[in-house]
Design a protein around this motif. Structure first.
Motif, PDB file in Angstrom:
ATOM      1  N   ALA A  79       1.284  -1.240   0.151  1.00 34.64           N
ATOM      2  CA  ALA A  79      -0.201   0.259  -0.014  1.00 34.64           C
ATOM      3  C   ALA A  79       0.630   1.362   0.269  1.00 34.64           C
ATOM      4  O   ALA A  79       0.261   2.624  -0.544  1.00 34.64           O
ATOM      5  CB  ALA A  79      -1.005  -0.298   1.329  1.00 34.64           C
ATOM      6  N   ALA A  80       1.597   1.289   1.221  1.00 34.30           N
ATOM      7  CA  ALA A  80       2.689   2.334   0.397  1.00 34.30           C
ATOM      8  C   ALA A  80       3.576   2.409  -0.544  1.00 34.30           C
ATOM      9  O   ALA A  80       3.431   3.656  -0.892  1.00 34.30           O
ATOM     10  CB  ALA A  80       3.723   2.900   2.018  1.00 34.30           C
ATOM     11  N   ALA A  81       3.472   1.465  -0.654  1.00 27.20           N
ATOM     12  CA  ALA A  81       4.624   1.460  -2.757  1.00 27.20           C
ATOM     13  C   ALA A  81       3.375   2.310  -3.906  1.00 27.20           C
ATOM     14  O   ALA A  81       4.154   3.204  -4.158  1.00 27.20           O
ATOM     15  CB  ALA A  81       5.352   0.179  -2.828  1.00 27.20           C
ATOM     16  N   GLU A  82       2.506   1.698  -3.813  1.00 30.21           N
ATOM     17  CA  GLU A  82       1.303   2.080  -4.127  1.00 30.21           C
ATOM     18  C   GLU A  82       1.049   3.538  -4.151  1.00 30.21           C
ATOM     19  O   GLU A  82       0.994   4.037  -4.919  1.00 30.21           O
ATOM     20  CB  GLU A  82      -0.166   1.046  -4.289  1.00 30.21           C
ATOM     21  N   ALA A  83       0.663   4.064  -2.850  1.00 32.34           N
ATOM     22  CA  ALA A  83       0.703   5.388  -2.459  1.00 32.34           C
ATOM     23  C   ALA A  83       1.543   6.294  -2.734  1.00 32.34           C
ATOM     24  O   ALA A  83       1.867   7.748  -3.346  1.00 32.34           O
ATOM     25  CB  ALA A  83       0.507   5.557  -1.308  1.00 32.34           C
ATOM     26  N   MET A  84       2.819   6.027  -2.528  1.00 30.67           N
ATOM     27  CA  MET A  84       3.931   6.661  -3.440  1.00 30.67           C
ATOM     28  C   MET A  84       4.501   6.787  -4.769  1.00 30.67           C
ATOM     29  O   MET A  84       4.812   7.427  -5.949  1.00 30.67           O
ATOM     30  CB  MET A  84       5.374   6.466  -2.677  1.00 30.67           C
ATOM     31  N   ASN A  85       3.513   5.835  -5.668  1.00 36.36           N
ATOM     32  CA  ASN A  85       3.559   6.029  -7.004  1.00 36.36           C
ATOM     33  C   ASN A  85       2.220   6.985  -7.301  1.00 36.36           C
ATOM     34  O   ASN A  85       2.594   7.513  -8.335  1.00 36.36           O
ATOM     35  CB  ASN A  85       2.872   4.864  -7.739  1.00 36.36           C
ATOM     36  N   VAL A  86       1.167   6.915  -6.768  1.00 41.46           N
ATOM     37  CA  VAL A  86       0.275   8.388  -7.003  1.00 41.46           C
ATOM     38  C   VAL A  86       0.786   9.627  -7.128  1.00 41.46           C
ATOM     39  O   VAL A  86       1.068  10.077  -7.230  1.00 41.46           O
ATOM     40  CB  VAL A  86      -0.538   7.982  -6.302  1.00 41.46           C
ATOM     41  N   LEU A  87       1.566   9.568  -6.005  1.00 38.73           N
ATOM     42  CA  LEU A  87       3.058  11.218  -5.850  1.00 38.73           C
ATOM     43  C   LEU A  87       3.413  11.477  -6.377  1.00 38.73           C
ATOM     44  O   LEU A  87       3.463  12.482  -7.029  1.00 38.73           O
ATOM     45  CB  LEU A  87       2.990  11.142  -4.171  1.00 38.73           C
ATOM     46  N   VAL A  88       3.991  10.189  -6.908  1.00 37.07           N
ATOM     47  CA  VAL A  88       5.486  10.873  -8.088  1.00 37.07           C
ATOM     48  C   VAL A  88       4.262  11.000  -9.687  1.00 37.07           C
ATOM     49  O   VAL A  88       5.063  11.823 -10.192  1.00 37.07           O
ATOM     50  CB  VAL A  88       6.349   9.146  -8.420  1.00 37.07           C
ATOM     51  N   ASP A  89       3.351  10.281  -9.942  1.00 39.55           N
ATOM     52  CA  ASP A  89       2.666  11.021 -10.791  1.00 39.55           C
ATOM     53  C   ASP A  89       2.191  11.707 -10.680  1.00 39.55           C
ATOM     54  O   ASP A  89       1.926  12.443 -11.551  1.00 39.55           O
ATOM     55  CB  ASP A  89       1.734  10.071 -10.905  1.00 39.55           C
ATOM     56  N   LEU A  90       1.638  12.477  -9.528  1.00 42.91           N
ATOM     57  CA  LEU A  90       1.248  14.160  -9.215  1.00 42.91           C
ATOM     58  C   LEU A  90       2.561  14.895  -9.854  1.00 42.91           C
ATOM     59  O   LEU A  90       2.172  15.789 -10.574  1.00 42.91           O
ATOM     60  CB  LEU A  90       0.706  13.950  -7.721  1.00 42.91           C
ATOM     61  N   ALA A  91       3.347  14.696  -9.627  1.00 37.71           N
ATOM     62  CA  ALA A  91       4.316  15.472  -8.944  1.00 37.71           C
ATOM     63  C   ALA A  91       5.032  15.400 -11.093  1.00 37.71           C
ATOM     64  O   ALA A  91       5.564  16.606 -11.750  1.00 37.71           O
ATOM     65  CB  ALA A  91       5.677  15.341  -8.838  1.00 37.71           C
ATOM     66  N   LEU A  92       5.105  14.197 -11.878  1.00 37.15           N
ATOM     67  CA  LEU A  92       4.955  14.207 -12.897  1.00 37.15           C
ATOM     68  C   LEU A  92       4.582  15.044 -14.020  1.00 37.15           C
ATOM     69  O   LEU A  92       4.053  15.863 -14.606  1.00 37.15           O
ATOM     70  CB  LEU A  92       5.034  12.828 -13.366  1.00 37.15           C
ATOM     71  N   GLU A  93       2.923  14.508 -13.545  1.00 35.50           N
ATOM     72  CA  GLU A  93       2.095  15.964 -13.702  1.00 35.50           C
ATOM     73  C   GLU A  93       1.940  17.659 -14.076  1.00 35.50           C
ATOM     74  O   GLU A  93       2.033  17.961 -14.856  1.00 35.50           O
ATOM     75  CB  GLU A  93       0.631  15.235 -13.334  1.00 35.50           C
ATOM     76  N   ASP A  94       3.181  17.627 -12.745  1.00 40.09           N
ATOM     77  CA  ASP A  94       2.761  18.776 -12.533  1.00 40.09           C
ATOM     78  C   ASP A  94       4.685  19.493 -14.043  1.00 40.09           C
ATOM     79  O   ASP A  94       4.167  20.805 -14.318  1.00 40.09           O
ATOM     80  CB  ASP A  94       3.257  19.466 -11.044  1.00 40.09           C
TER      81      ASP A  94
END
Lengths: 266, 266
Positions: A229-244
């Motif tokens: 779950a931690a890995a998946e949640a962090m994945n979302v964060l990285v994707d968010l930064a990528l989007e920005d």
DNA sequence: TGCAGCGAATATGTCGGAGTAAATAGGGAG
DNA sequence: CTCCCTATTTACTCCGACATATTCGCTGCA
């Protein structure tokens, strides 16, 4: 004052090189300038720089300062010098692209789109793994540090410097919880470089969405000791930064549509 | 504030040209020596080195050469110098542990068990991901290079230098197929450092098993364009390398059983 | 007595030049 | 035409001096 000193007041010494900042040593400024020039492509791999005497005189510095700057660049794999052959720029494969200074130089000007993509790919690989380790190894102190940082983020939001500082603290706490020195230096370097460039976009647009809930999700997964779950949640964060960063790049180089488009389509 | 203690130059270091090899510049030798001394813990973080003049004289070199060496170490985040304050060793968090030279210095002596574990964990994260990308992006030329390297490995085996060279070519071909510059430099640095230390174990024991089939499995998965299979096959390779280093460490430090045991149990 | 500003001591930083070593290019001998 | 040898170019090393910045201690004042 009694002895006749060699007083040659060099008028030209007034040149306040724009790259020379206070508190910054001269050789550091030279290294910064040459480093950015190399990373920007002004000096391409294979190019041989002018001789020590000529280049040092051109930069209006002594050979000592110039040589020390070259040693710095050489230490980072950007150049190599040999007697008679001169100092030449090494091929890209030899560059220490993960060196914090090199990353800074790369992002000083217009960063190469391809390189930014590479960094985000690497980040997408490393950061979730770091969160996974953190979920397995964190202790009470780690969780407390994260919780405090999270609270500070909520108070100040990411639009303030205090808020961004708290964000850094949060991510640093995660890295510290991995108990992995190599992972720490790598992630810290990349994260700092990327966030450093992401900062400028704040003035252009409001944040697309509130990033706090995503951070909370990471924290809760780590606190619960759930690696996946931690890995998946962090994945979302990285994707968010990528989007920005993606949208920021679109805005910044409107004349270079094909490159931006290529980056977006990935 | 200053928890560090002052450092005097070791008296036994009278001979200065022992670390000096042909083709190696003087300042490079000094940097190598000081770097290994720092990485080995001889100079601990917070310690402040003797003054430039004193240290340079002790090392039997000019102040210029000593300063250039310090610039190299400073560029890698190992030390920092300030006027009047002296040159002090920075805390470990500031070290660029992924710098090829720093990795070399770390493995020059007795590498820290914890750090080796960190590197293998990072490798276990990065290498399978690299294989995944390679499976998605490789072209005919990449596959041909891998195939040739594989054939050379079969011919010479890993006991010969030619065989190990082919092994490096194989892994480099995979990295090149990822189309990711950041991933390339990272993986190349770690792999080189780890393999460099793994080499010494060859004289101690025969290879536990034939590694060729595992390499072939990686190649076939990449050729088939199967990312998950490639990642899994590469995972096996990393585990194999881990196993080798594990046993090598067990042999080497029989008096340090608790550390070795801790490393093995992981 | 305590603190605050200020001066002096000290170590790093910068400078310019002289001499050494190494590697390449060019010329000469085979 | 090849090979070796010489010569030149260039970085490398050393030296000694000056400049600058930071710290420490002193003095003077509150």
């Amino acid at each position: 004052m009694t002895t006749g000193k060699n007083i040659k007041v060099d008028e030209a010494s007034k040149r306040s090189d724009e790259t020379r900042g206070p508190g910054r040593r001269l050789h550091g400024a030279i290294a910064h300038r040459l480093g950015t020039d190399i990373l920007s492509g002004k000096y391409a791999p294979g190019d041989v720089l002018s001789g020590e005497v000529a280049f040092a005189e051109e930069l209006k510095v002594s050979r000592s300062a110039y040589r020390e700057a070259i040693q710095v660049l050489s230490a980072k794999g950007l150049v190599a010098s040999r007697p008679k052959a001169g100092t030449r720029v090494l091929p890209r494969e030899r560059w220490n692209l993960l060196d914090p200074d090199v990353l800074g130089w790369a992002f000083a000007g217009e960063p190469d789109i391809e390189f930014v993509r590479s960094l985000f790919e690497l980040r997408a690989v490393v950061e979730p793994a770091a969160a996974r380790f953190a979920a397995q190894r964190r202790d009470k102190d780690d969780l407390k540090t994260m919780k405090d940082a999270l609270a500070a983020m909520r108070r100040h939001t990411l639009t303030t410097e205090a808020g961004r500082s708290a964000d850094r603290d949060f991510h640093n706490a995660i890295l510290a919880a991995t108990r992995n020195a190599a992972l720490m230096t790598l992630s810290a370097s990349i994260g700092a470089a990327v966030n450093w460039t992401t900062q400028f976009k704040q003035r252009a647009r409001a944040l697309p969405r509130n990033p706090i809930p995503d951070h909370v999700r990471v924290y809760e997964a780590i606190a619960a000791g759930d690696p996946e779950a931690a890995a998946e949640a962090m994945n979302v964060l990285v994707d968010l930064a990528l989007e920005d960063t993606r949208s920021a790049i679109e805005d910044r180089v409107p004349d270079d549509d094909h490159a931006a488009a290529e980056f977006v389509t990935k």
